[in-house]
Design a protein around this motif. Structure first.
Motif, PDB file in Angstrom:
ATOM      1  N   LYS A   1       0.812  -1.218   0.000  1.00  0.00           N
ATOM      2  CA  LYS A   1       0.000   0.000   0.000  1.00  0.00           C
ATOM      3  C   LYS A   1       0.842   1.263   0.000  1.00  0.00           C
ATOM      4  O   LYS A   1       0.515   2.248  -0.682  1.00  0.00           O
ATOM      5  CB  LYS A   1      -0.943  -0.016   1.201  1.00  0.00           C
ATOM      6  N   ALA A   2       1.920   1.261   0.771  1.00  0.00           N
ATOM      7  CA  ALA A   2       2.727   2.471   0.894  1.00  0.00           C
ATOM      8  C   ALA A   2       3.757   2.621  -0.222  1.00  0.00           C
ATOM      9  O   ALA A   2       4.453   3.631  -0.287  1.00  0.00           O
ATOM     10  CB  ALA A   2       3.438   2.479   2.249  1.00  0.00           C
ATOM     11  N   ARG A   3       3.853   1.645  -1.083  1.00  0.00           N
ATOM     12  CA  ARG A   3       4.868   1.709  -2.135  1.00  0.00           C
ATOM     13  C   ARG A   3       4.356   2.502  -3.329  1.00  0.00           C
ATOM     14  O   ARG A   3       3.206   2.328  -3.753  1.00  0.00           O
ATOM     15  CB  ARG A   3       5.251   0.303  -2.587  1.00  0.00           C
ATOM     16  N   PRO A   4       5.190   3.350  -3.874  1.00  0.00           N
ATOM     17  CA  PRO A   4       4.765   4.113  -5.054  1.00  0.00           C
ATOM     18  C   PRO A   4       4.825   3.253  -6.308  1.00  0.00           C
ATOM     19  O   PRO A   4       5.400   2.163  -6.328  1.00  0.00           O
ATOM     20  CB  PRO A   4       5.804   5.238  -5.112  1.00  0.00           C
ATOM     21  N   GLY A   5       4.207   3.739  -7.364  1.00  0.00           N
ATOM     22  CA  GLY A   5       4.333   3.078  -8.658  1.00  0.00           C
ATOM     23  C   GLY A   5       3.474   1.839  -8.802  1.00  0.00           C
ATOM     24  O   GLY A   5       2.519   1.609  -8.054  1.00  0.00           O
ATOM     25  N   LEU A   6       3.847   0.996  -9.746  1.00  0.00           N
ATOM     26  CA  LEU A   6       3.100  -0.211 -10.048  1.00  0.00           C
ATOM     27  C   LEU A   6       3.367  -1.279  -8.996  1.00  0.00           C
ATOM     28  O   LEU A   6       4.479  -1.405  -8.491  1.00  0.00           O
ATOM     29  CB  LEU A   6       3.493  -0.744 -11.426  1.00  0.00           C
ATOM     30  N   LYS A   7       2.358  -2.068  -8.667  1.00  0.00           N
ATOM     31  CA  LYS A   7       2.518  -3.122  -7.672  1.00  0.00           C
ATOM     32  C   LYS A   7       1.561  -4.261  -7.961  1.00  0.00           C
ATOM     33  O   LYS A   7       0.441  -4.050  -8.454  1.00  0.00           O
ATOM     34  CB  LYS A   7       2.326  -2.590  -6.263  1.00  0.00           C
ATOM     35  N   VAL A   8       2.001  -5.474  -7.633  1.00  0.00           N
ATOM     36  CA  VAL A   8       1.224  -6.684  -7.872  1.00  0.00           C
ATOM     37  C   VAL A   8       1.331  -7.566  -6.637  1.00  0.00           C
ATOM     38  O   VAL A   8       2.440  -7.834  -6.159  1.00  0.00           O
ATOM     39  CB  VAL A   8       1.737  -7.446  -9.106  1.00  0.00           C
ATOM     40  N   ALA A   9       0.195  -8.004  -6.116  1.00  0.00           N
ATOM     41  CA  ALA A   9       0.199  -8.954  -5.004  1.00  0.00           C
ATOM     42  C   ALA A   9       0.268 -10.363  -5.585  1.00  0.00           C
ATOM     43  O   ALA A   9      -0.668 -10.822  -6.252  1.00  0.00           O
ATOM     44  CB  ALA A   9      -1.055  -8.786  -4.154  1.00  0.00           C
TER      45      ALA A   9
END
Length: 289
Positions: free
Chosen positions: A83-91
């Protein structure tokens, strides 16, 4: 099916607890900086990269100023940590990558892959996800890491309980890692090791750091009964007797195994001759928690 060495659900719970306690990040921060330095030596631009499973945003911060990376996707098995990470993210789990074949230019990972059950399978998935001439660069705990803690617990339990139980994860050595890269189909595979010796005021300070790293015992075959205070005290005493320096501080070994390999491409050079790998040794100190 690969052997089930780690209780992956418990490992994720350990990471969530570490985040709540306030994580000990000195090791992953150091590895992230080393990873950025290694990547800076590669004169290539990667339009799309993945940070696979790194337990903090250390790699993302270390690579933030890099002109060689277009977009960096953070991948973590714990959605709340993204949640706190910027940019694109994938769980996603490191053992079940959601990326299509030949879609990525770069995959990096810091101190995550030592806790997967099917490392050969993960490496194959990474290689398939890389476009031709794409790069994989990762650091994971291996070799004789935490050998002092392993020996001290084994001796204490042999004295006070009905034999030793699994307390410290088994770690692969650098030769095994290099062979896994080859089996996964990487071109120009390289595996090398850096030994970091951390010095603590007492063994329990090491155990507190491991707890705040989310790296305490998550072995599937661990003993289910609580650790007895007498066993813990005897372990600490044995640790101090066997692994203390002249100033009374105790040593803890962390062997960082570095892996790199390329998705095959016809333009690539021939591999170096065997035996070209090197190892480094570094000592650092930690103050009491």
């Amino acid at each position: 099916m690969p052997p089930i060495v780690f209780d992956r659900k418990l490992a994720r719970a350990r990471r969530r607890r570490a985040a709540a306690l306030g994580p000990a990040t000195f090791l992953v921060e150091r590895v992230a900086q080393d990873l950025a330095e290694r990547l800076a030596a590669v004169l290539r631009r990667f339009a799309l990269a993945v940070d696979l499973g790194t337990p903090t945003d250390a790699v993302a911060r270390a690579l933030a100023a890099s002109v060689s990376i277009g977009r960096l996707i953070a991948v973590d098995a714990i959605p709340a940590h993204l949640k706190a990470r910027p940019g694109l993210k994938v769980a996603a789990d490191e053992e079940a990558l959601p990326f299509r074949d030949a879609s990525l230019g770069l995959v990096v990972s810091a101190l995550a892959l030592q806790f997967v059950n099917d490392l050969p399978g993960t490496l194959v998935q990474v290689r398939r996800a890389l476009a031709p001439d794409g790069l994989f660069l990762a650091a994971l705990v291996g070799g004789d890491s935490l050998t002092e803690l392993r020996q001290a617990f084994a001796a204490a339990e042999a004295e006070l309980e009905d034999g030793a139980s699994p307390r410290v994860a088994p770690f692969a050595d650098v030769r095994e890692m290099g062979a896994l890269l080859q089996r996964a189909g990487f071109a120009l595979p390289v595996a090398d090791m850096e030994r970091i010796t951390v010095r603590y005021a007492a063994p329990l300070d090491l155990m507190r750091d491991l707890r705040r790293m989310g790296a305490t015992n998550a072995l599937a075959e661990r003993r289910r009964t609580p650790l007895r205070r007498a066993t813990l005290a005897r372990m600490a005493a044995i640790y101090g007797e066997r692994f203390a320096d002249a100033d009374g501080r105790v040593r803890a070994t962390f062997d960082i195994v570095w892996l790199s390999g390329w998705a095959p491409h016809e333009s690539q050079q021939k591999p170096l001759a065997p035996g070209s790998a090197a190892a480094r040794a570094i000592t650092t100190a930690r103050s009491s928690a």
